[in-house]
Motif scaffolding. Structure first.
Motif, PDB file in Angstrom:
ATOM      1  N   LEU A 210     -34.292  49.035  18.444  1.00 45.80           N
ATOM      2  CA  LEU A 210     -32.983  48.390  18.515  1.00 45.80           C
ATOM      3  C   LEU A 210     -32.689  47.833  17.142  1.00 45.80           C
ATOM      4  O   LEU A 210     -31.563  47.704  16.679  1.00 45.80           O
ATOM      5  CB  LEU A 210     -33.114  47.303  19.604  1.00 45.80           C
ATOM      6  N   SER A 211     -33.670  47.505  16.344  1.00 43.02           N
ATOM      7  CA  SER A 211     -33.674  46.683  15.087  1.00 43.02           C
ATOM      8  C   SER A 211     -32.848  47.758  14.114  1.00 43.02           C
ATOM      9  O   SER A 211     -32.254  47.252  13.099  1.00 43.02           O
ATOM     10  CB  SER A 211     -34.652  45.830  14.764  1.00 43.02           C
ATOM     11  N   ARG A 212     -33.576  48.855  14.255  1.00 40.93           N
ATOM     12  CA  ARG A 212     -32.945  50.045  13.344  1.00 40.93           C
ATOM     13  C   ARG A 212     -31.437  50.302  13.550  1.00 40.93           C
ATOM     14  O   ARG A 212     -30.728  50.437  12.822  1.00 40.93           O
ATOM     15  CB  ARG A 212     -33.774  51.156  13.631  1.00 40.93           C
ATOM     16  N   LEU A 213     -31.134  50.209  14.752  1.00 43.97           N
ATOM     17  CA  LEU A 213     -29.799  50.501  15.216  1.00 43.97           C
ATOM     18  C   LEU A 213     -28.909  49.344  14.590  1.00 43.97           C
ATOM     19  O   LEU A 213     -27.696  49.454  14.164  1.00 43.97           O
ATOM     20  CB  LEU A 213     -29.722  50.449  16.777  1.00 43.97           C
ATOM     21  N   SER A 214     -29.260  47.998  14.680  1.00 47.18           N
ATOM     22  CA  SER A 214     -28.641  46.994  13.963  1.00 47.18           C
ATOM     23  C   SER A 214     -28.520  47.266  12.463  1.00 47.18           C
ATOM     24  O   SER A 214     -27.341  46.819  12.145  1.00 47.18           O
ATOM     25  CB  SER A 214     -29.425  45.677  14.582  1.00 47.18           C
ATOM     26  N   ILE A 215     -29.504  47.594  11.978  1.00 45.36           N
ATOM     27  CA  ILE A 215     -29.164  47.725  10.617  1.00 45.36           C
ATOM     28  C   ILE A 215     -28.320  48.954  10.135  1.00 45.36           C
ATOM     29  O   ILE A 215     -27.440  48.998   9.334  1.00 45.36           O
ATOM     30  CB  ILE A 215     -30.735  48.091   9.884  1.00 45.36           C
ATOM     31  N   ASN A 216     -28.647  49.995  11.012  1.00 41.81           N
ATOM     32  CA  ASN A 216     -27.607  51.158  10.772  1.00 41.81           C
ATOM     33  C   ASN A 216     -26.159  50.929  10.905  1.00 41.81           C
ATOM     34  O   ASN A 216     -25.327  51.013  10.153  1.00 41.81           O
ATOM     35  CB  ASN A 216     -28.164  52.050  12.019  1.00 41.81           C
ATOM     36  N   VAL A 217     -25.848  49.995  11.886  1.00 43.29           N
ATOM     37  CA  VAL A 217     -24.521  49.388  12.205  1.00 43.29           C
ATOM     38  C   VAL A 217     -24.018  48.633  11.118  1.00 43.29           C
ATOM     39  O   VAL A 217     -23.119  48.747  10.569  1.00 43.29           O
ATOM     40  CB  VAL A 217     -24.447  48.624  13.606  1.00 43.29           C
ATOM     41  N   GLU A 218     -24.998  47.844  10.725  1.00 45.28           N
ATOM     42  CA  GLU A 218     -24.525  46.874   9.523  1.00 45.28           C
ATOM     43  C   GLU A 218     -24.214  47.588   8.092  1.00 45.28           C
ATOM     44  O   GLU A 218     -23.347  47.427   7.772  1.00 45.28           O
ATOM     45  CB  GLU A 218     -25.846  46.155   9.026  1.00 45.28           C
ATOM     46  N   GLN A 219     -24.953  48.798   7.901  1.00 42.36           N
ATOM     47  CA  GLN A 219     -24.788  49.474   6.734  1.00 42.36           C
ATOM     48  C   GLN A 219     -23.461  50.262   6.716  1.00 42.36           C
ATOM     49  O   GLN A 219     -22.890  50.354   5.993  1.00 42.36           O
ATOM     50  CB  GLN A 219     -25.933  50.332   6.725  1.00 42.36           C
ATOM     51  N   ARG A 220     -23.034  50.865   8.243  1.00 36.55           N
ATOM     52  CA  ARG A 220     -21.850  51.625   7.964  1.00 36.55           C
ATOM     53  C   ARG A 220     -20.822  50.691   8.683  1.00 36.55           C
ATOM     54  O   ARG A 220     -19.563  51.150   8.850  1.00 36.55           O
ATOM     55  CB  ARG A 220     -22.090  52.856   9.132  1.00 36.55           C
TER      56      ARG A 220
ATOM     57  N   ILE B  88      -7.792  38.887  17.983  1.00 30.78           N
ATOM     58  CA  ILE B  88      -8.972  38.191  17.306  1.00 30.78           C
ATOM     59  C   ILE B  88     -10.264  38.664  17.852  1.00 30.78           C
ATOM     60  O   ILE B  88     -11.193  39.035  17.151  1.00 30.78           O
ATOM     61  CB  ILE B  88      -8.824  36.660  17.561  1.00 30.78           C
ATOM     62  N   LEU B  89     -10.319  38.768  18.963  1.00 27.87           N
ATOM     63  CA  LEU B  89     -11.846  38.963  19.551  1.00 27.87           C
ATOM     64  C   LEU B  89     -12.246  40.465  19.152  1.00 27.87           C
ATOM     65  O   LEU B  89     -13.368  40.789  18.744  1.00 27.87           O
ATOM     66  CB  LEU B  89     -11.915  38.863  20.836  1.00 27.87           C
ATOM     67  N   PRO B  90     -11.378  41.401  19.065  1.00 26.72           N
ATOM     68  CA  PRO B  90     -11.877  42.789  18.722  1.00 26.72           C
ATOM     69  C   PRO B  90     -12.365  42.857  17.491  1.00 26.72           C
ATOM     70  O   PRO B  90     -13.171  43.434  17.254  1.00 26.72           O
ATOM     71  CB  PRO B  90     -10.426  43.832  19.043  1.00 26.72           C
ATOM     72  N   GLN B  91     -11.692  42.355  16.496  1.00 23.71           N
ATOM     73  CA  GLN B  91     -12.122  42.178  15.419  1.00 23.71           C
ATOM     74  C   GLN B  91     -13.578  41.592  15.114  1.00 23.71           C
ATOM     75  O   GLN B  91     -14.353  41.637  14.433  1.00 23.71           O
ATOM     76  CB  GLN B  91     -11.306  41.580  14.324  1.00 23.71           C
ATOM     77  N   ALA B  92     -13.527  40.212  15.754  1.00 18.45           N
ATOM     78  CA  ALA B  92     -14.739  39.333  15.654  1.00 18.45           C
ATOM     79  C   ALA B  92     -15.735  39.903  16.092  1.00 18.45           C
ATOM     80  O   ALA B  92     -16.923  39.917  15.678  1.00 18.45           O
ATOM     81  CB  ALA B  92     -14.446  37.983  16.323  1.00 18.45           C
ATOM     82  N   LEU B  93     -15.814  40.662  17.400  1.00 19.63           N
ATOM     83  CA  LEU B  93     -17.017  41.203  17.980  1.00 19.63           C
ATOM     84  C   LEU B  93     -17.480  42.267  17.209  1.00 19.63           C
ATOM     85  O   LEU B  93     -18.740  42.545  17.090  1.00 19.63           O
ATOM     86  CB  LEU B  93     -16.622  41.740  19.594  1.00 19.63           C
ATOM     87  N   ARG B  94     -16.481  43.169  16.438  1.00 24.45           N
ATOM     88  CA  ARG B  94     -17.069  44.109  15.821  1.00 24.45           C
ATOM     89  C   ARG B  94     -18.048  43.659  14.527  1.00 24.45           C
ATOM     90  O   ARG B  94     -18.770  44.130  14.200  1.00 24.45           O
ATOM     91  CB  ARG B  94     -15.961  44.847  14.979  1.00 24.45           C
ATOM     92  N   HIS B  95     -17.415  42.550  14.097  1.00 26.74           N
ATOM     93  CA  HIS B  95     -18.205  41.736  12.692  1.00 26.74           C
ATOM     94  C   HIS B  95     -19.701  41.553  13.288  1.00 26.74           C
ATOM     95  O   HIS B  95     -20.429  41.384  12.473  1.00 26.74           O
ATOM     96  CB  HIS B  95     -17.418  40.440  12.521  1.00 26.74           C
ATOM     97  N   VAL B  96     -19.879  41.103  14.593  1.00 26.11           N
ATOM     98  CA  VAL B  96     -21.313  40.607  14.754  1.00 26.11           C
ATOM     99  C   VAL B  96     -21.901  41.565  15.650  1.00 26.11           C
ATOM    100  O   VAL B  96     -23.006  41.109  16.184  1.00 26.11           O
ATOM    101  CB  VAL B  96     -20.809  39.237  15.531  1.00 26.11           C
ATOM    102  N   ILE B  97     -21.790  42.733  15.501  1.00 27.16           N
ATOM    103  CA  ILE B  97     -22.580  43.799  16.455  1.00 27.16           C
ATOM    104  C   ILE B  97     -24.098  43.434  15.934  1.00 27.16           C
ATOM    105  O   ILE B  97     -24.999  43.466  16.837  1.00 27.16           O
ATOM    106  CB  ILE B  97     -22.050  45.222  16.201  1.00 27.16           C
ATOM    107  N   PRO B  98     -24.382  43.538  14.521  1.00 25.58           N
ATOM    108  CA  PRO B  98     -25.537  43.280  14.423  1.00 25.58           C
ATOM    109  C   PRO B  98     -26.414  42.029  14.817  1.00 25.58           C
ATOM    110  O   PRO B  98     -27.431  42.157  15.405  1.00 25.58           O
ATOM    111  CB  PRO B  98     -25.591  43.181  12.961  1.00 25.58           C
ATOM    112  N   GLY B  99     -25.657  40.969  14.826  1.00 26.43           N
ATOM    113  CA  GLY B  99     -26.078  39.682  15.502  1.00 26.43           C
ATOM    114  C   GLY B  99     -26.269  39.745  16.965  1.00 26.43           C
ATOM    115  O   GLY B  99     -27.067  39.219  17.466  1.00 26.43           O
ATOM    116  N   LEU B 100     -25.327  40.435  17.603  1.00 29.95           N
ATOM    117  CA  LEU B 100     -25.303  40.784  19.125  1.00 29.95           C
ATOM    118  C   LEU B 100     -26.541  41.597  19.430  1.00 29.95           C
ATOM    119  O   LEU B 100     -27.597  41.280  20.494  1.00 29.95           O
ATOM    120  CB  LEU B 100     -24.225  41.525  19.622  1.00 29.95           C
ATOM    121  N   ILE B 101     -26.962  42.695  18.707  1.00 33.33           N
ATOM    122  CA  ILE B 101     -28.104  43.356  18.705  1.00 33.33           C
ATOM    123  C   ILE B 101     -29.553  42.557  18.586  1.00 33.33           C
ATOM    124  O   ILE B 101     -30.351  42.797  19.641  1.00 33.33           O
ATOM    125  CB  ILE B 101     -28.202  44.654  18.048  1.00 33.33           C
ATOM    126  N   ASN B 102     -29.371  41.833  17.570  1.00 32.66           N
ATOM    127  CA  ASN B 102     -30.655  40.761  17.313  1.00 32.66           C
ATOM    128  C   ASN B 102     -30.729  39.876  18.628  1.00 32.66           C
ATOM    129  O   ASN B 102     -32.028  39.585  18.863  1.00 32.66           O
ATOM    130  CB  ASN B 102     -30.299  40.003  16.185  1.00 32.66           C
TER     131      ASN B 102
END
Lengths: 246, 355, 343
Positions: free
Chosen positions: C327-337, C258-272
């Motif tokens: 950092l916010s660009r990074l977050s958008i970048n991660v979100e997009q890919r 669960i956690l590996p998937q969940a954390l990957r999902h929320v990387i943009p939120g974590l960066i924010n």
């Protein structure tokens, strides 16, 4: 001979590299009822959406009541006032009641008073046989009722021409008839209309002319009797055999 | 069972430590300090306060100041945020870009830095009263603050005014349902007239070295309000943008097909539906703004934290009670805002969307 | 030309808007650029070297080292640099396509204590540097990184706890999260700096930095927990059922499935959350610490460099903005890919 109310000349439309319309010529006379059919992806929705400026064409010319749709936003607005449109997904405004849906454009766009708009709304709700639903919100109605509200909403602008973009495709089978009946009644009253549909029954019953589109081109254009009995093109025959076989 | 025992043992240990510490340092406990005399003054206060007032009253002064700053900033941030959020969809390229640059600049700079900037680099650097910036002869800005006209109401006039406001509000409610805008305008005029009858306006004027008349907003208050509202507006603008983008394309096409003018399309079709996405997120921003108003402590504006968790804590040393009360107040404010926004959400934003 | 016609000058309203904004931009930007760039002073070493009337960047240049390292002894500043390089490598590993997430995580988990030991000097035979000497950007980064490192495990436990089937665990986790989210960070910092010493046995004292870190991580932990909970909610039921069908227990299911998937999902939120925390660390100046903003603010009162508030704030804003925007660009970048993201 009178001028056609809608005149489409050599219209081309691309979406990226995909060509949706490849040189369409079509004239619609006042009072005429046209049914546009064809396989999915043939460009039929794009064609009607071009007729009220929801899509901008890349080449060619469309005039509605002699107004050129390429003439800027004022021209487009003028055209839209005389052209009603009914969408496949109804597109009713979910946060407004049925009556508010019907009154919004007449008051805001035509400048009618609230009282006049409400009177008009009642009249057209009766015409689509659901006057009792005026106070409800769209999502409280069935799909068929929603689509009839959408038709009434378009009629409230008292348009000269009605465009239907697959009005029954999003409906459950048992609701299709109530919508088709309303459309047929409109046709019987002499409304000029262009209707994209897969309902061949409707086409047979009300169309003056059927236009068959494939790959962005008009393959065949004929009155229903001719179209169904003696299609000229192989592609039309193929299409008809696919949808009429069962 | 073991876990529970450990937790209880730990709590007893901490409690014992705390009692020892309090005794060693000669710190009293309990809430009787609220009744003792404050012994300090507060620069900005909505209620009467002097050094002879009680600490309990100082608490109310601080709380009211927090609420005042938050309320003004919430209103300004909402207006500015909606304007900027909608401007990002403007057909005018320049306007759209300016709005984007605003959002990206403001939200990526710490709020505290912005408060410092407005306070130390702008407001405190303004010229003195004699060289005030004069806005239409009604408003004056100088290093002592922002002087604005003040409405002075004759005795008993407050009730007349209250009645007029209530009447206007009720009538407005009616109009909104029936859509009669002219009678609304009429009521506004009536309200204005009743205002003229019972109140008079005192305009600030320079006499000698300072201003008299009107009322003055301290530089701390102005800096805090500007910083809080412009910072939060950047976040609200993003939320508004997300909300507008969440409205299905078909809705916009339907409005276009009905030849609804652009501004009506925004007002009657897009915004009401966008609110469904906007309101819950907006609630968070209001909560953040209220909590952020505690940064007032950094420029010595007497808000709750500054007065209570700052000055009063220094005087009494009763950290546990004071921090406890302060946190409880913010929790209460948070819950109240969240609760009332939930009601707004159910009654207004979700209209027609739940069948 | 036709572009300008369509986007700037279609209709009189549009033209008016363009002209108005253009006017305001020129009115505001020209003097600002003149002040900040064209008539600014760049060379010199004293206040008197700033005599052109523009910005006095001499002050920022003179104070630059202090802004970065605080009062960290000059001879030992290489340790901060090494720590910064370690941190950069650790973060970059997460975004290099060839490196697996696990390797990056292990490196980060090693780099954090190594960096801490390096900075304090304890146990390496290096001269000890007290934390009260730490300051400037270095302190800001330490607060953010160490605060997050401490908050993360807490956040995961809180997030799992809030979704627990045991009512006691669920309610206490929910209450804990909502308590910290409902109060301002300042009160949490006050609490950590004033109340914490009261709880400890007489004589025991906790370092001021550590106290601030405890406050920051409790606060950040509550926000992170909510972000992670969002990720947990996005994991379909089928994943839990599949793990259960394979005979995995609760913790194994969580850690490996669960956690590996969940954390990957929320990387943009974590960066924010990281961005928010990075900005929020400025609040420690209120409890008397000299982070990046704190040290600039303090230096504005220096008798030799009075009246340079605008320079100090513009410089601070530029630095904070670059980091947060990056950092916010990074977050958008991660979100997009994220659709094709493999950890």
């Amino acid at each position: 001979m009178a001028e056609p109310v809608i005149k489409v000349e050599q219209v081309h439309k691309w979406f990226g590299s995909h060509q949706a319309l490849a040189g369409i010529d079509l004239s619609v006379m006042a009072g005429e009822r046209i049914v546009v059919c064809g396989p999915s992806g043939s460009g039929k929705s794009t064609l009607v959406r071009c007729m009220n400026g929801l899509e901008t064409m890349n080449a060619g010319k469309i005039t509605v009541n002699q107004i050129d749709l390429a003439g800027g936003s004022a021209a487009v607005e003028q055209v839209r006032k005389s052209v009603g449109m009914v969408f496949q997904q109804f597109n009713l405004f979910p946060h407004l009641t049925v009556e508010e849906n019907l009154c919004l454009a007449p008051t805001r766009s035509l400048g009618l008073s609230q009282a006049n708009a409400q009177e008009r709304a009642r009249k057209y709700l009766e015409r689509v046989h659901i006057p009792e639903q005026a106070g409800k919100f769209p999502l409280q109605l069935s799909g068929g009722q929603q689509q009839r509200v959408a038709i009434a909403r378009a009629l409230c602008m008292e348009p000269q021409i009605m465009l239907f973009d697959e009005p029954t495709s999003a409906l459950d089978p048992e609701m299709i008839k109530e919508v088709l009946d309303v459309i047929a009644e409109l046709a019987a009253d002499g409304m000029t209309m262009v209707c994209v549909t897969h309902e061949m029954g409707l086409a047979r019953a009300m169309a003056d002319r059927i236009v068959f589109l494939d790959e962005g081109q008009i393959v065949e254009e004929a009155p229903p009797s001719e179209f169904f009995k003696a299609p000229k093109s192989d592609r039309t025959k193929q299409f008809l055999s696919r949808i009429l076989q069962h | 069972m073991v876990a529970v025992a450990v937790v209880i043992a730990g709590a007893v240990w901490l409690f014992g430590n705390t009692l020892d510490n309090l005794a060693n340092r000669g710190i009293a406990s309990g809430f009787s300090f609220l009744k003792s005399t404050a012994g300090f003054g507060i620069s900005t206060s909505l209620i009467d306060f002097s050094e002879a007032s009680s600490i309990g009253r100082a608490f109310w002064v601080g709380l009211l100041n927090t609420l005042l700053v938050s309320a003004i900033s919430v209103v300004l941030a909402t207006i500015l945020g909606f304007a900027i959020g909608i401007a990002r969809f403007s057909k005018n390229w320049l306007l759209g870009r300016v709005a984007t640059v605003y959002v990206e600049t403001l939200r990526n700079i710490p709020l505290l830095l912005q408060i410092f900037f407005w306070y130390f680099a702008v407001l405190r650097a303004l010229p003195g009263p004699r060289q005030s910036y004069d806005l239409a002869g009604w408003f004056f800005l100088n290093n002592r603050g922002f002087y604005i006209p003040k409405l002075e109401i004759i005795d008993g006039g407050g009730w007349v005014l209250l009645g007029a406001v209530v009447m206007a509000f009720l009538a407005f409610w009616q109009c909104r349902h029936k859509g009669i805008s002219r009678s609304c305008a009429g009521l506004a005029v009536l309200l204005f007239i009743s205002l003229l009858a019972v109140g008079s306006v005192s305009v600030p004027a320079l006499t000698g070295f300072n201003f008299t008349g009107g009322t003055v907003l301290s530089p701390e208050l102005v800096a805090l309000v500007i910083a809080l509202s412009s910072y939060t507006a950047a976040f609200i603008a993003e939320i508004v943008r997300a909300g507008v983008q969440s409205v299905p394309r078909g809705q916009i096409e339907a409005a276009d097909a009905l030849s609804l003018p652009d501004k009506d399309r925004m007002r009657f079709v897009v915004i009401p539906q966008a609110l469904r996405v906007i309101v819950p997120l907006l609630t968070n921003q209001y909560l953040n703004l209220t909590k952020n108003s505690s940064l007032a402590a950094a420029i010595a504006f007497p808000d709750l934290v500054s007065v209570f968790a700052g000055t009063v804590l220094n005087i009494t040393g009763q950290a546990i009670e004071i921090i406890g009360i302060t946190m409880a107040v913010y929790l209460t404010i948070s819950l109240t805002i969240a609760f009332s926004m939930n009601i707004f959400n159910r009654t207004t934003a979700m209209r027609g969307l739940s069948s | 030309m036709s572009w300008a016609r369509q986007n700037l000058f279609s209709g009189w309203g549009n033209t008016l808007t363009t002209v108005l904004i253009g006017f305001v931009l020129v009115w505001a930007l020209v003097p600002f650029l003149d002040w900040a760039v064209f008539s600014a002073d760049w060379v010199g070493s004293k206040r008197v070297d700033c005599n052109t009337g523009g910005a006095c960047w001499v002050y920022v240049i003179q104070r630059f080292d202090q802004f970065m390292y605080g009062f960290y002894p000059e001879a030992e500043r290489w340790r901060v640099d090494v720590g910064a390089v370690l941190l950069m490598i650790a973060l970059m590993l997460f975004f290099l396509p060839r490196v697996t997430g696990r390797l990056a995580l292990v490196f980060l988990l090693l780099a954090l204590p190594v960096g801490w030991i390096l900075l304090t000097g304890q146990g390496l035979g290096l001269p000890a540097v007290e934390t009260r000497l730490w300051g400037g950007m270095m302190l800001t980064v330490v607060l953010t990184v160490a605060g997050l490192a401490l908050a993360f495990p807490v956040a995961i436990l809180l997030a799992l706890g809030r979704r627990s089937s045991l009512p006691v665990v669920r309610i206490s986790c929910t209450a804990f999260i909502e308590l910290w989210r409902g109060v301002p960070l300042i009160t949490v910092l006050f609490m950590a700096s004033v109340m914490l010493p009261l709880f400890l046995p007489d004589g025991a004292s906790v370092d001021k930095l550590l106290r601030a870190l405890i406050g920051v991580s409790l606060f950040a932990g509550a926000y992170l927990a909510e972000v992670i909970r969002g990720g947990l909610q996005a994991i379909p039921r089928g994943q839990y059922e599949a793990a259960a069908a394979l005979g995995l227990g609760y913790w194994k299911t969580m850690i490996y499935v669960i956690l590996p998937q969940a954390l990957r999902h929320v990387i943009p939120g974590l960066i924010n959350t990281v961005i928010a925390l990075f900005k929020d660390t400025t609040l420690v100046l209120i409890i008397g610490m000299f982070d990046f903003l704190g040290i600039i603010q303090a230096s504005l009162n220096d008798q030799e460099w009075l009246g340079l508030a605008a320079e100090g704030y513009v410089f601070a804003a530029l630095v904070y903005w670059s980091i947060c925007f990056g950092l916010s660009r990074l977050s958008i970048n991660v979100e997009q890919r994220s659709g094709v993201y493999r950890g």
